[in-house]
Design an enzyme around this catalytic site. Structure first.
Site, PDB file in Angstrom:
ATOM      1  CD  GLU A 156      45.140  40.995  40.241  1.00  0.00           C
ATOM      2  OE1 GLU A 156      46.131  41.069  39.682  1.00  0.00           O
ATOM      3  OE2 GLU A 156      44.216  40.017  39.968  1.00  0.00           O
ATOM      4  CD  GLU A 244      49.619  39.427  40.506  1.00  0.00           C
ATOM      5  OE1 GLU A 244      49.171  39.359  41.622  1.00  0.00           O
ATOM      6  OE2 GLU A 244      49.138  39.130  39.466  1.00  0.00           O
TER       7      GLU A 244
END
Length: 399
Positions: A156, A244
């Protein structure tokens, strides 16, 4: 329009009305390759004990009462203690036939602008050292009996959390891949694993041929940006993995929505893999008591029966939009997953075109059933008819 008429559902007696629907499955319309399904073991969730061997069996086994995963996501930790924990988990997954990939939450502190694992950015003159760090981790895992399928550049990179992390712009990620990606030779390279499925960020990377050449797998998360296909990734032959996502709600509707999300990832975005967040958590695939959850059983409708290397098959639009159907081929055997998220029982007709199917076994999950195996069904003229209970997921496995 189909008329609704009151009749007893032969598969799951209830008071819902029954309607009809029809769909065609094209046996020779090959879509993407499915690499599989997985979960993560990174960090230590609150009030959750370490995974046991029996719990790994439940997550990575494909027998009744097991989820059927084939992929584990671990963290590239900067400390030896966590590396040992993740190494042990990786070994247990590999022993059960799974592949393992690793994502870093931050480069080592001494490679960052703020000398901290929390916030900050990679120092420009540390890029080469960081590429070596990632490759060295893959070598470490292989030397200790747990070879990796891939490593990611950064978890991320497109947001700055209050915990371990590191921000990268799209241009910084592109330039790292272009200038240093080739140094990662011990395994495949995954990027950018965005928190949002941001196509502008991704296309900044893929539009650069030199950067794209060093990228093996495009990773993304689903906390924004929508479930959409990246046309440039498809054009350049890059696999796209959803690495995810989570939903902390555990209602039956929320769990069924996870099945809808998997369906959309494969049929709308043409993703190649689906990785849930924590394997063991109250909202995970097994609960904090180590027992398979309703969400785990629902994910198993895909993961137990759609094997690595399966090909998704093309379908027509179903005549009812409250029943979502996707089709796959393991070798020569077909697997059909039907999600009836509506309030009606649906007498579903599935027509197999350019494919001979004579017998399937149904597996049914409702609010009161968990992947319950039914009797084998014999097809006539390659047509399957089955009444899908309202609010259910049914997987049909060719015999």
């Amino acid at each position: 329009m189909f008329s609704c008429k009151k009749e007893k559902n032969k598969n799951n007696a209830n008071n819902a009305a029954t309607v009809e629907a029809s769909i065609n499955i094209s046996g020779n319309d090959n879509k993407q390759v499915i690499q599989g399904f997985g979960c993560a073991t990174v960090f230590a969730p609150p009030n959750t004990s370490a995974l046991t061997s029996e719990e790994f069996d439940r997550l990575f086994g494909s027998a009744n009462g097991q989820v059927g995963l084939n992929t584990l996501r671990i963290r590239i930790a900067t400390d030896d203690a966590w590396r040992a924990i993740e190494l042990n988990y990786a070994k247990m997954a590999i022993q059960r036939g799974a592949k393992v990939f690793a994502s870093p939450w931050s480069p080592p502190a001494n490679m960052k602008t703020n000398n901290s694992l929390i916030k900050g950015k990679l120092l420009p003159d540390s890029a080469a050292a960081y590429a070596k760090y990632l490759n060295d981790f893959a070598v470490y895992m292989a030397n200790n009996g747990a070879p990796l399928y891939g490593v990611s550049v950064q978890n991320e990179p497109d947001w700055e959390p209050s915990y371990e992390g590191c921000v990268w712009t799209a241009i910084e990620m592109r330039d790292f891949l272009k200038n240093h990606g080739a140094a990662i030779t011990a395994t495949r390279l995954i990027a950018p694993e965005l928190v949002n499925n941001n196509q502008t960020y991704v296309n900044t990377i893929l539009s650069d041929d030199a950067a794209a050449a060093n990228l093996d797998i495009l990773g993304t998360h689903l906390y924004g940006g929508g479930i959409i296909e990246n046309a440039l990734a498809t054009a350049k032959g890059k696999e796209v993995w959803m690495t995810e996502h989570l939903d902390t709600l555990t209602t039956y509707t929320a769990n069924l929505n996870t099945a809808i999300e998997i369906h959309d990832c494969f049929t709308k975005a043409n993703f190649n893999a689906y990785i849930w967040w924590y394997g063991k958590r109250f909202y995970g695939l097994i609960g904090q008591d180590g027992i398979v959850t309703k969400r785990g059983y629902i994910v198993s409708h895909f993961a137990r029966f759609i094997k690595q290397g399966a090909i998704r098959l093309g379908t027509s639009a179903n005549t009812r939009n409250d029943v979502l159907i996707s089709a796959y081929r393991n070798g020569t055997k077909k697997v059909i997953v039907a999600i009836n998220w509506g309030v009606y029982n649906v007498k579903q007709k599935i027509n197999f075109q350019s494919a001979a199917v004579t017998s399937v076994i149904p597996y049914v999950t409702t609010s009161s059933k968990n992947v319950e195996q039914g009797a084998a069904l014999t097809l006539e003229n390659n047509v399957l008819e089955y009444t899908l209970p309202a609010g259910s997921i049914v997987t049909f496995v060719e015999q």
